[in-house]
Scaffold this active site. Structure first.
Site, PDB file in Angstrom:
ATOM      1  N   TYR A 113       0.831  -1.204   0.000  1.00 59.32           N
ATOM      2  CA  TYR A 113       0.000   0.000   0.000  1.00 59.32           C
ATOM      3  C   TYR A 113       0.858   1.243   0.000  1.00 59.32           C
ATOM      4  O   TYR A 113       2.079   1.185   0.197  1.00 59.32           O
ATOM      5  CB  TYR A 113      -0.968  -0.010   1.194  1.00 59.32           C
ATOM      6  CG  TYR A 113      -0.354   0.317   2.537  1.00 59.32           C
ATOM      7  CD1 TYR A 113       0.501  -0.569   3.178  1.00 59.32           C
ATOM      8  CD2 TYR A 113      -0.622   1.525   3.173  1.00 59.32           C
ATOM      9  CE1 TYR A 113       1.050  -0.263   4.416  1.00 59.32           C
ATOM     10  CE2 TYR A 113      -0.085   1.843   4.410  1.00 59.32           C
ATOM     11  CZ  TYR A 113       0.757   0.947   5.028  1.00 59.32           C
ATOM     12  OH  TYR A 113       1.305   1.259   6.240  1.00 59.32           O
TER      13      TYR A 113
ATOM     14  N   LEU B 143      10.943   1.161   7.335  1.00 55.06           N
ATOM     15  CA  LEU B 143      10.363   1.627   6.081  1.00 55.06           C
ATOM     16  C   LEU B 143      11.123   2.869   5.619  1.00 55.06           C
ATOM     17  O   LEU B 143      11.442   3.738   6.437  1.00 55.06           O
ATOM     18  CB  LEU B 143       8.877   1.971   6.266  1.00 55.06           C
ATOM     19  CG  LEU B 143       8.205   2.292   4.939  1.00 55.06           C
ATOM     20  CD1 LEU B 143       7.970   1.037   4.115  1.00 55.06           C
ATOM     21  CD2 LEU B 143       6.902   3.038   5.137  1.00 55.06           C
TER      22      LEU B 143
ATOM     23  N   GLU C 243      11.752   2.469  14.528  1.00 57.87           N
ATOM     24  CA  GLU C 243      10.885   3.544  14.019  1.00 57.87           C
ATOM     25  C   GLU C 243       9.597   3.550  14.818  1.00 57.87           C
ATOM     26  O   GLU C 243       9.410   2.726  15.720  1.00 57.87           O
ATOM     27  CB  GLU C 243      10.606   3.336  12.523  1.00 57.87           C
ATOM     28  CG  GLU C 243       9.947   2.011  12.209  1.00 57.87           C
ATOM     29  CD  GLU C 243       9.859   1.705  10.709  1.00 57.87           C
ATOM     30  OE1 GLU C 243       9.791   2.630   9.896  1.00 57.87           O
ATOM     31  OE2 GLU C 243       9.840   0.496  10.385  1.00 57.87           O
TER      32      GLU C 243
ATOM     33  N   LYS D  87       6.454  -2.098   1.985  1.00 58.98           N
ATOM     34  CA  LYS D  87       5.280  -1.506   2.636  1.00 58.98           C
ATOM     35  C   LYS D  87       4.071  -2.424   2.467  1.00 58.98           C
ATOM     36  O   LYS D  87       3.204  -2.206   1.624  1.00 58.98           O
ATOM     37  CB  LYS D  87       5.017  -0.114   2.046  1.00 58.98           C
ATOM     38  CG  LYS D  87       4.100   0.739   2.902  1.00 58.98           C
ATOM     39  CD  LYS D  87       4.172   2.192   2.452  1.00 58.98           C
ATOM     40  CE  LYS D  87       3.101   3.054   3.076  1.00 58.98           C
ATOM     41  NZ  LYS D  87       3.194   3.175   4.520  1.00 58.98           N
TER      42      LYS D  87
ATOM     43  N   ARG E  57       8.442   4.091  -4.509  1.00 56.77           N
ATOM     44  CA  ARG E  57       8.465   3.095  -3.427  1.00 56.77           C
ATOM     45  C   ARG E  57       7.471   1.975  -3.700  1.00 56.77           C
ATOM     46  O   ARG E  57       7.752   0.805  -3.424  1.00 56.77           O
ATOM     47  CB  ARG E  57       8.171   3.743  -2.081  1.00 56.77           C
ATOM     48  CG  ARG E  57       8.297   2.749  -0.929  1.00 56.77           C
ATOM     49  CD  ARG E  57       8.186   3.390   0.432  1.00 56.77           C
ATOM     50  NE  ARG E  57       6.892   4.014   0.623  1.00 56.77           N
ATOM     51  CZ  ARG E  57       6.597   4.826   1.633  1.00 56.77           C
ATOM     52  NH1 ARG E  57       7.508   5.118   2.543  1.00 56.77           N
ATOM     53  NH2 ARG E  57       5.399   5.349   1.745  1.00 56.77           N
TER      54      ARG E  57
HETATM   55  N1  PMP Z   1       7.576   3.771   9.065  1.00 54.51           N
HETATM   56  C1  PMP Z   1       6.443   3.051   9.082  1.00 54.51           C
HETATM   57  C2  PMP Z   1       6.445   1.740   9.797  1.00 54.51           C
HETATM   58  C3  PMP Z   1       5.286   3.520   8.456  1.00 54.51           C
HETATM   59  O1  PMP Z   1       4.151   2.783   8.465  1.00 54.51           O
HETATM   60  C4  PMP Z   1       5.316   4.790   7.821  1.00 54.51           C
HETATM   61  C5  PMP Z   1       4.082   5.366   7.163  1.00 54.51           C
HETATM   62  N2  PMP Z   1       3.423   4.490   6.353  1.00 54.51           N
HETATM   63  C6  PMP Z   1       6.518   5.515   7.822  1.00 54.51           C
HETATM   64  C7  PMP Z   1       7.623   4.967   8.454  1.00 54.51           C
HETATM   65  C8  PMP Z   1       6.617   6.867   7.165  1.00 54.51           C
HETATM   66  O2  PMP Z   1       6.661   6.753   5.773  1.00 54.51           O
HETATM   67  P1  PMP Z   1       6.128   7.935   4.833  1.00 54.51           P
HETATM   68  O3  PMP Z   1       6.880   9.148   5.224  1.00 54.51           O
HETATM   69  O4  PMP Z   1       6.444   7.487   3.468  1.00 54.51           O
HETATM   70  O5  PMP Z   1       4.661   8.068   5.114  1.00 54.51           O
END
Ligand code: PMP
Length: 287
Positions: free
Chosen positions: A33, A207, A183, A151, A52
């Site tokens: 997603y 991620l 994270e 993701k 991504r």
């Molecule tokens: N880490 C995780 C585990 C996430 O789920 C997300 C958001 N989906 C992020 C980091 C941040 O990614 P982004 O800046 O692309 O939203």
């Protein structure tokens, strides 16, 4: 209000959208997603999310059901159709519905991927009250699988983490592995020491946030340096400032970690500045 959503080529009222019970995402969490934010009715960093997405699909040997240009058009059409000024577009692609349950991947020649998109209207997304108060974070053990760089829709542990935070009276959780923060449950984690932003380096452990990439690019504009390395909860508790980034929260200050208040307990100056720059710059390149 009934939203218009997109399912496998059709724009439909949400109440008429249908997915097979044999869909691999429903049975196996076999799907990927993306979430793209919308400000001023425009998509923030769409190109980054598209890159991504293609990487996630490739890592799982999954086929893209359409081109990235077509995907952009679907995003835009849904934003228009649903009158979104501030909000999110959620996109999910799954390995499809082979018509029965089987651990083995279905033949991609005969099983089409499933694609679903819907919007979430979030007026006031950019002017979030949490940006003024800051977030309280707890730390929890990171119990996710080892390919967090993909993701996928297997979000049970992050959901459990959010609930652990909620029960503890906090806003979110940072996950910790081998003594270091990986994270947040749905965001990347940072600390600030002096003029330096410290955040974990990219690997399969986290991620690769699209907001992370943008914020690190803008760091110089905020007269800040970037250090990509591991940090512990104890180091974070002793930091000058802390924050998270994600497509839906942009740059969000953290003011408390496991009950320890950072600085004066209010969002740090550098974090504020980074949020401002991020919002300003990403509005300029929105499509
Ligand atoms: N880490 C995780 C585990 C996430 O789920 C997300 C958001 N989906 C992020 C980091 C941040 O990614 P982004 O800046 O692309 O939203």
């Amino acid at each position: 209000m009934t939203r218009t959503v997109y399912v496998n080529g059709d724009y439909l009222p949400e109440t008429e959208a249908r997915i097979s019970i044999f869909d691999r995402a429903f049975l196996m969490a076999d799907g990927v997603y993306e979430v793209t934010s919308v400000l001023d009715g425009k998509l923030i960093d769409f190109a980054g999310h598209a890159v991504r997405l293609q990487r996630s699909l490739a890592e799982l040997e999954m086929r893209a059901p359409c081109t990235m240009d077509e995907l952009l058009e679907i995003h835009r059409e849904l934003v228009r159709e649903n009158g979104i000024n501030e909000g999110l577009v959620y996109l999910q692609i799954t390995r499809g519905a082979p018509g029965d349950r089987d651990f083995a991947f279905p033949d991609p020649e005969t099983t089409e991927p499933t694609i679903v998109l819907f919007t979430q209207n979030k007026p006031g997304l950019a002017a979030s009250p949490m940006a003024e108060t800051g977030m309280k974070i707890i730390s929890i053990e990171d119990q996710r699988w080892g390919r967090r760089d993909i993701k996928t829709v297997q979000l049970l542990y992050p959901s459990m983490g959010k609930m652990m935070a909620k029960k503890a009276g906090a806003d979110d959780a940072w996950m910790v592995e081998d003594g270091f923060v990986t994270e947040g449950t749905s965001n990347n984690a940072y600390i600030v020491k002096g003029n330096r932003i410290i955040t974990r380096a990219l690997s399969t452990d986290i991620l690769h946030g699209i907001t992370r990439a943008a914020v690190l690019r803008f760091a110089a504009e905020a007269q800040m340096e970037v250090e990509e390395r591991n940090f512990s909860v104890a180091e974070a508790q002793a930091a000058d400032e802390a924050f998270i980034t994600s497509a839906s929260s942009f740059v969000m200050p953290v003011v408390e970690i496991d009950g320890v208040v950072l600085g004066r307990g209010t969002p740090g100056e550098r974090t504020r500045r980074l949020r401002e720059i991020y919002l300003e710059e990403s509005r300029k390149t929105a499509v």
